[in-house]
Design an enzyme around this catalytic site. Structure first.
Site, PDB file in Angstrom:
ATOM      1  N   HIS A  30       0.808  -1.218   0.000  1.00  0.00           N
ATOM      2  CA  HIS A  30       0.000   0.000   0.000  1.00  0.00           C
ATOM      3  C   HIS A  30       0.845   1.273   0.000  1.00  0.00           C
ATOM      4  CE1 HIS A  30      -3.766   1.802  -0.173  1.00  0.00           C
ATOM      5  NE2 HIS A  30      -4.333   1.390   0.948  1.00  0.00           N
ATOM      6  N   ARG A  31       2.157   1.155   0.226  1.00  0.00           N
ATOM      7  CA  ARG A  31       3.016   2.322   0.073  1.00  0.00           C
ATOM      8  C   ARG A  31       3.124   2.716  -1.391  1.00  0.00           C
ATOM      9  NH1 ARG A  31       8.477   0.143   2.657  1.00  0.00           N
ATOM     10  NH2 ARG A  31       7.923  -1.478   1.145  1.00  0.00           N
TER      11      ARG A  31
END
Length: 465
Positions: free
Chosen positions: A436-437
């Site tokens: 999700h980064r």
């Protein structure tokens, strides 16, 4: 008459090379030679297992086996001598210049890296001048250079503290200078516990009451070692591929914030296409392994082409997102030695027949335990097929350094609404985990939706590709 000194001079040691990328140890699985056997330059003498794969090691000398330094099943540090070869068994004269140079042959592709073969002292440790020279000489020998090549006036650069990448990452996140950490691991390696101990608050000083002179100090008896019933439990040492997998999964799970999305899709048309490709000889697939995984892999490659930002990695040190303009497609493979993830290099540029050929070679090599370390490096995206075990789907953990992994569930007949009627259709569930980064929910959803759309209507492989 041959003296003892002459015999010792003719014996050359072969050291455990760094057969991977920064590996520090390997287990000797099997010896192919015994003491007294004649060997030639390039002959395979043993098989070793690193944290990444099983590799056969050739000897760079001609001669007779003088000694095997370690038995099978022993884990040996990189740079440690594992076999001794008598290069002059019949009193033959050495080749001119060979002993004089003091050069240790290094296998092509197996060069011993300085950063992984020599256990170095921590920064700040005082080393007497003579010891510095000795360390430099040993290091030069391990790297295949003569000890005399080290200049006496060369300044000694303080070495980096020894720590694995996940430990360095943890220290950076916690603001700990590894040079100030006292190591507790073997050979001075800093562990995660050492880093946590470095940031733990020091215990506050508590006044200790002075005991009466007649009071006796109670010394706690040492605790007995933990025991277990061998008839009810079996203890298996964690090493090799299993050890590397455990470290990689823990590092990935606690470094990359995982998000997993699911979709259930009707793959009846894809299954029909698989059967057609197997039967027909007009698609250039004769003699190739054709299965649903092949078309799923192609569908993922097309989805990445339509959404290229998902094919990226996170560079923590540089604080950059690295977009990859190539796809090295990893395929998770269960082997007798554990889980490995070899990858197909430049899979994005391959046609369907080429992809089928590469996939077949990858699977057969993995099953034979012959996957090379290079084949497991540089992956960008991975597929794990849990459906072969009858599982509907899962929440896969990212392979370290990658942005996404697609889990494919079992394909089975289910009631499905098709053209307004409930019919038995072949259905599967896909799960996409992503970092999700790097990947927002929208991007991850688009990729998963594209894969599902292609498998539902495989003609999109033509129009979208």
């Amino acid at each position: 008459m041959t003296t003892m000194t002459e015999v010792e001079a003719s014996v050359r040691e072969f050291k455990m090379p760094d057969v991977g990328e920064g590996l520090t140890e390997a287990e000797i699985l099997k010896w192919y030679v015994q003491v007294g056997d004649t060997v030639t330059d390039g002959q395979v003498v043993c098989e070793v297992e690193t944290a990444k794969a099983a590799v056969e090691l050739p000897i760079p000398y001609d001669g007779v086996v003088h000694e095997l330094r370690f038995p099978e099943g022993t884990t040996v540090d990189v740079g440690a001598p594992i076999i001794a070869i008598d290069c002059r068994p019949n009193g033959a004269v050495d080749e001119p210049g060979d002993p004089a140079t003091g050069r240790t042959p290094v296998l092509v592709g197996y060069g011993v890296a300085a950063s992984s073969t020599k256990r170095r002292p921590r920064r700040g440790a005082e080393i007497p001048g003579q010891e510095v020279s000795a360390v430099a000489a040993v290091q030069a020998e391990l790297n295949g250079h003569a000890a005399g090549a080290t200049g006496g006036g060369t300044a000694v650069v303080p070495p980096r503290p020894l720590a694995k990448p996940p430990v360095r990452k943890l220290a950076k996140d916690l603001g700990v200078d590894l040079a100030t950490v006292t190591p507790s691991g073997p050979d001075g390696v800093i562990t995660r516990e050492d880093v946590h101990a470095a940031v733990a608050p020091a215990p506050s000083a508590v006044p200790v009451p002075v005991a009466a002179p007649q009071a006796q100090v109670q010394v706690a008896a040492p605790s007995a070692p933990a025991t277990y019933d061998s008839a009810r439990e079996t203890r298996i040492p964690v090493k090799g591929v299993r050890k590397a997998t455990a470290a990689a999964m823990v590092g990935s799970a606690f470094t990359a914030p995982h998000v997993t999305e699911f979709v259930t899709v009707d793959v009846t048309r894809t299954m029909k296409l698989v059967e057609e490709l197997k039967r027909s000889d007009k698609y250039g697939m004769q003699g190739l392994r054709v299965n649903p995984l092949l078309l799923i892999a192609k569908a993922l490659l097309v989805a990445i082409k339509r959404n290229p930002d998902i094919n990226a990695s996170w560079d923590e040190a540089a604080q950059e997102i690295v977009l990859k303009h190539y796809v090295n497609l990893g395929i998770a493979a269960a082997t007798p030695r554990g889980l490995i993830v070899p990858n197909i290099k430049d899979a994005h540029a391959k046609t369907l027949p080429q992809l089928a050929e590469s996939l077949g070679e990858l699977v057969s090599t993995a099953r034979d335990g012959k996957t090379s370390p290079a084949a497991m490096q540089g992956g960008t995206v991975t597929i794990t097929n849990v459906g072969v075990f009858g599982i509907d789907t899962g929440t896969p953990i990212l392979n370290p350094g990658e942005s996404a992994i697609l889990a494919v569930g079992t394909i089975k007949l289910q009631p499905w609404v098709h053209k307004g009627k409930v019919k038995p259709r072949q259905v599967t569930t896909l799960a996409l985990s992503f970092d999700h980064r790097l990947v927002d929910g929208e991007l991850g959803s688009k990729v998963l939706a594209d894969v599902a759309a292609i498998l539902e209507q495989p003609k999109r492989l033509i129009t979208w590709a």
